[in-house]
Design an enzyme around this catalytic site. Sequence first.
Site: not given
Ligand code: AMP
Length: 112
Positions: A29-30, A93, A98
Amino acid sequence: MDCIFCAIINGDIPSKKVYEDESCYAFHDIAPQAPVHCVIVPKEHISSADAINSENAHYISAIFTAIPKIAADLGLTNGYRVITNIGEDGAQSVKHLHFHLLGGKKLSENIV
Ligand code: AMP
């Protein structure tokens, strides 16, 4: 379709891969919320766990078969947490199913 996780799976957006097979892809995760925080996604676009059905449920089996391997590879020998957020009230988000894999410390007992 404009989906950031589809772009990651396709290699159009870089990611730090931790696991891949024919059904799923996992990457760090970023914005990690634990010492270890990766995200596991099906390679087919499924909007959330609310869209799982008999046609696509095999991805869930594949992901949950991969999770213990990923956890072991990441050194999570003392337990971990798996979370999926769904929809607005679930604070999802990214609208591609996932599972967050979190660990590396004793996690909060709040929010399950
Ligand atoms: P959610 O809020 O459950 O939809 O989780 C989405 C997750 O994706 C969040 O924890 C973000 O930090 C992660 N995320 C978004 N863009 C990226 C990316 N480019 N690379 C890795 N993780 C990401």
